[in-house]
Design a protein around this motif. Structure first.
Motif, PDB file in Angstrom:
ATOM      1  N   VAL A 187      46.888  42.399  42.574  1.00  0.00           N
ATOM      2  CA  VAL A 187      47.247  40.987  42.457  1.00  0.00           C
ATOM      3  C   VAL A 187      45.986  40.125  42.484  1.00  0.00           C
ATOM      4  CG1 VAL A 187      48.441  39.065  43.580  1.00  0.00           C
ATOM      5  CG2 VAL A 187      49.530  41.316  43.466  1.00  0.00           C
ATOM      6  N   ARG A 188      45.077  40.454  43.382  1.00  0.00           N
ATOM      7  CA  ARG A 188      43.817  39.705  43.471  1.00  0.00           C
ATOM      8  C   ARG A 188      43.009  39.866  42.177  1.00  0.00           C
ATOM      9  NH1 ARG A 188      42.263  38.143  48.545  1.00  0.00           N
ATOM     10  NH2 ARG A 188      43.669  38.741  50.237  1.00  0.00           N
ATOM     11  N   SER A 189      42.961  41.099  41.670  1.00  0.00           N
ATOM     12  CA  SER A 189      42.195  41.361  40.463  1.00  0.00           C
ATOM     13  C   SER A 189      42.777  40.625  39.260  1.00  0.00           C
ATOM     14  CB  SER A 189      42.149  42.870  40.197  1.00  0.00           C
ATOM     15  OG  SER A 189      41.390  43.172  39.055  1.00  0.00           O
ATOM     16  N   LYS A 190      44.097  40.649  39.122  1.00  0.00           N
ATOM     17  CA  LYS A 190      44.731  39.950  38.002  1.00  0.00           C
ATOM     18  C   LYS A 190      44.560  38.439  38.142  1.00  0.00           C
ATOM     19  CE  LYS A 190      48.844  41.227  36.576  1.00  0.00           C
ATOM     20  NZ  LYS A 190      48.640  41.548  35.155  1.00  0.00           N
ATOM     21  N   ALA A 191      44.644  37.931  39.383  1.00  0.00           N
ATOM     22  CA  ALA A 191      44.512  36.495  39.600  1.00  0.00           C
ATOM     23  C   ALA A 191      43.114  36.000  39.275  1.00  0.00           C
ATOM     24  CB  ALA A 191      44.862  36.138  41.037  1.00  0.00           C
TER      25      ALA A 191
END
Length: 313
Positions: A39-43
C-alpha cells in the motif's frame, strides 16, 4: 477517506468524490483495511502496478460490509480509489464472506501478507503429492512469519527460516523450524544456509528478500546435490536485482519464478482467498494487528508497523 495528494506524501483524512458504480460492481462499507508495505509503495507511485496519478485513496484490500450486512474480504478497487474510505466500489465476484465470529481486524491484517506465500505453496502442491523442506528468506517480517506458519499448515516436512533479526527469528523457531541469522556477508551467509539445509536442496524456496541474499542462497545451493527444486521470488527488500549462476539452472531440475500481482490466475486466487479467510478465522494461523480509526490514518501511517496497523470504520 484517507487521501494522498502527491508523491512522497502521507495520507490525510479528507473528503473525496463518491465512488462510481459500474456494471458488475457494488458499493460496500469499510470495516477494516490494513496498511501493508505494498500500500505504501503504490501510494508513493513506486510500485510496478501503480498508475502514479494523484490525488488517490490508498489501500488494496479490506474487510467490508455489503448492503445486506454481510462481512466480506474484498479488493479490486480501481485507482484513484482504494480501500481506505468509508465506501468503495468493488467487483461483485471479488468477495469472500467471513465465517461467523471471524475477527475483521485479523483478516484485514493477515490476508495480503499471508496470501503472498499461500499462493505459491498451494501452487506447488497442485503438481506434487507432498511438500518437503521449505526455505523461507525473510522470515522476520510479517509476510515471512506467516509463510512459516503457512508452510507447516501445508504439510512441509521442515522449514528453514532465514532473516537478519535474531529476536524475531526466535518467534518463528519450533520443533520443525530451523533458523538462520544472516550476517550480511555473502560467503558466510551462503555457508550458514547450506549448513541449515543439511546437504539437501529444499523442495521449495520462498524469497521475500532477493538481492544479495538470493545470490548467497544460489551459492549455497550450488554446493548441494542436484535434486529438483522450485524457487519463488516474492519480494525485493534486499535488492531489486540478483545474479543467477547459469550452472545452477543447468545442473539440476531448477525452476525459478515469481509470485505477485499479475503473475497468477485470479480465479485460483479467489478460491484460495476464501480458504485462507477460513484459516485465519479458525486460528490455524496467528495474525498480530493493531486497530486505528480511519480518521487517525496520518498517525497510523507514521507509527510502528509491528504489529500491522489496521484502519477501522
Amino acid at each position: 477517506a484517507a487521501v494522498v495528494f502527491g508523491a512522497g506524501e502521507g495520507p490525510r483524512f479528507s473528503e473525496f468524490a463518491e465512488p462510481q458504480v459500474v456494471p458488475g460492481h457494488e458499493v460496500v462499507e469499510l470495516v477494516a483495511a490494513a496498511i501493508h508495505p505494498v500500500v505504501r509503495s503504490k501510494a508513493s507511485g513506486a510500485h510496478y502496478s501503480s498508475a502514479g496519478a494523484f490525488p488517490l485513496i490508498p489501500g488494496v484490500d479490506a474487510v467490508a460490509r455489503t448492503a445486506d450486512g454481510t462481512l466480506v474480504y474484498t479488493g479490486g478497487v480501481e485507482e484513484p480509489y482504494g480501500t481506505f474510505a468509508e465506501r468503495m466500489s468493488v467487483p461483485s465476484r471479488v468477495m469472500a464472506p467471513l465465517p461467523e465470529g471471524a475477527d475483521p481486524v485479523a483478516v484485514a491484517a493477515g490476508m495480503n501478507p499471508g496470501m503472498a506465500s499461500w499462493m505459491p505453496l498451494t501452487g506447488y502442491l497442485e503438481g506434487h503429492a507432498s511438500l518437503g523442506a521449505v526455505l523461507i528468506l525473510g522470515a522476520t517480517g510479517m509476510a515471512g512469519g506467516l509463510a512459516v506458519q503457512n508452510a507447516l499448515a501445508a504439510g512441509a516436512s521442515r522449514v528453514i527460516a532465514v532473516g537478519r533479526n535474531p529476536e524475531k527469528l526466535a518467534r518463528v523457531a519450533g520443533p520443525s523450524v530451523v533458523t538462520v541469522a544472516l550476517a550480511g556477508e555473502r560467503e558466510s551467509d551462503a555457508a550458514s544456509i547450506a549448513a541449515a539445509l543439511g546437504g539437501a536442496m529444499p523442495a521449495l524456496t520462498l524469497d521475500f528478500l532477493w538481492g544479495g541474499v538470493a545470490e548467497a542462497t544460489f551459492a549455497a545451493m550450488a554446493t548441494l546435490p542436484g535434486a529438483a527444486s522450485e524457487y519463488v521470488e516474492i519480494g525485493g527488500i534486499a535488492g531489486a536485482e540478483a545474479r543467477v549462476p547459469s550452472a545452477l539452472l543447468r545442473s539440476r531440475p531448477f525452476r525459478l519464478s515469481g509470485s505477485g500481482i499479475g503473475s497468477f490466475d485470479m480465479r485460483r486466487y479467489l478460491t484460495e482467498a476464501r480458504r485462507y479467510v477460513g484459516m485465519i478465522a479458525e486460528g490455524r494461523v496467528t495474525v498480530e494487528a493493531s486497530g486505528h480509526p480511519l480518521e487517525q490514518v496520518a498517525e497510523a501511517w507514521a507509527g510502528s508497523q509491528d504489529p500491522r496497523p489496521v484502519l477501522t470504520f
